[in-house]
Design a protein around this motif. Sequence first.
Motif, short mmCIF file in Angstrom:
data_model
loop_
_atom_site.label_atom_id
_atom_site.label_comp_id
_atom_site.label_asym_id
_atom_site.label_seq_id
_atom_site.Cartn_x
_atom_site.Cartn_y
_atom_site.Cartn_z
N GLY A 45 3.39 4.30 5.68
CA GLY A 45 3.11 5.76 5.31
C GLY A 45 3.73 6.73 6.37
N GLY A 46 3.59 7.92 5.91
CA GLY A 46 4.06 8.94 6.79
C GLY A 46 5.38 9.80 6.18
N ALA A 47 5.36 11.16 6.29
CA ALA A 47 6.33 11.91 5.88
C ALA A 47 6.75 11.99 4.57
N GLY A 48 5.36 11.84 3.75
CA GLY A 48 5.91 11.92 2.34
C GLY A 48 6.43 10.79 1.56
N GLY A 49 6.48 9.67 2.58
CA GLY A 49 7.26 8.36 2.07
C GLY A 49 8.56 7.97 2.57
N ASN A 50 9.16 9.23 3.42
CA ASN A 50 10.29 9.08 3.87
C ASN A 50 10.44 8.24 4.87
N ILE A 51 9.56 7.94 5.69
CA ILE A 51 9.51 6.95 6.87
C ILE A 51 10.02 5.44 6.15
N ALA A 52 9.44 5.07 4.94
CA ALA A 52 9.57 3.81 4.18
C ALA A 52 10.95 3.78 3.91
N HIS A 53 11.56 4.86 3.28
CA HIS A 53 12.77 5.11 2.67
C HIS A 53 13.91 4.86 3.60
N GLN A 54 13.78 5.24 4.99
CA GLN A 54 14.67 5.34 6.06
C GLN A 54 14.57 3.98 6.50
N PHE A 55 13.59 3.26 6.41
CA PHE A 55 13.38 1.83 6.87
C PHE A 55 14.07 0.93 5.96
N ALA A 56 14.15 1.16 4.64
CA ALA A 56 14.63 0.22 3.89
C ALA A 56 16.06 0.66 3.89
N ALA A 57 16.75 1.79 4.10
CA ALA A 57 17.91 2.17 3.91
C ALA A 57 18.65 1.59 5.34
N ASN A 58 18.14 1.45 6.39
CA ASN A 58 18.57 0.83 7.38
C ASN A 58 18.51 -0.77 7.65
#
Length: 343
Positions: free
Chosen positions: A89-102
């Motif tokens: 969780g965090g940053a409106g979901g952006n943390i998870a999306h960044q993790f998945a992208a990288n």
Amino acid sequence: KNDNPTPSVWAANNLKETHMNKRTFINTCALLALGLSALTSQAQEFPPKKTITMVVGFAAGGAADTAARIIAKKLGDNIGASVVIDNRGGAGGNIAHQFAANGPTDGSTILFGSVGPLTIAPHMMKLPYDPVKDLSPITMGVNFPNVLVVHAGTGIKTFADYIAYAKKNPNKLDYASTGPGSASHLAGELLDDMAGIDTVHVPYKGGAPALQDLLGGRVAAYFSTYSTSQAYIDNGKLIPLASTGAQRLKQLPKIPTVAESGYPGFSATNWYAFVASSKVPAPILDRWNTELVKVLKSPDVVEQLNSHGLTPQPGTRDELAKYITKESATWGRVIRERKITGE
């Protein structure tokens, strides 16, 4: 002395050399074929690992987490692997999306992506990843409206009461969201714009913490998912005022939509879709589509999701890509007109 070989000797030598070149060529091709076959086999191995990670961009207990756990259980049974939920969780979901992208590129990590990071946040802030270039679509997961709910202690009983109070008290009525750029945030912005009111946005790291503060009276309202607020609507602690989709929720047939309450055209649905790193091989992404669509069409999964107000919408990878493009254009326009920036 003539050093040139006789025609018969030259022909013999040339034939021998040609034979050797042909044999070398055949052997080389065979080795290349074996190498390519090994790479293809490795790329198409499924499941990539015995433990699959399904990343969720919100805290446990919210709609995203609920849907992901229902899907993960069936998926694990079908593919013979353990599917672990990783709540980031965090940053409106952006943390998870960044993790998945990288993240891992072997297909062992998939993301239960959401409308905010995929189509809203890119218009509000500079992201450390590109949702279009760094994430590849797999299939739509679930789509559903939010429900505008208020704490019972506010004294607000109807949607008309909500609008009237907001107009008489500018910047005093606050509402929770699952983070900047989330669907619950933009629903509030869109309503403010169409109704000509000014409310205060209070972002949280997910549906569960937003609900906790709403129940505690620390925030007045919340564009909640039905699954998150269902129990508290039933016991009277929260009052549902309106739903944000084109049609009324079948679980709340007496509660009108915002559109039919004086604001035609209002629509702010929430959705979650499966995506993965764009570096994951296409055959693996295609296989994930096959397996996830199978799960989302399973009668038991459909029944469980529906009971939480969630509608499964499995589809092709191309269909999801087009839907993301359409949603991005819609919310990009709202963000520009409302001059919304990241908080």
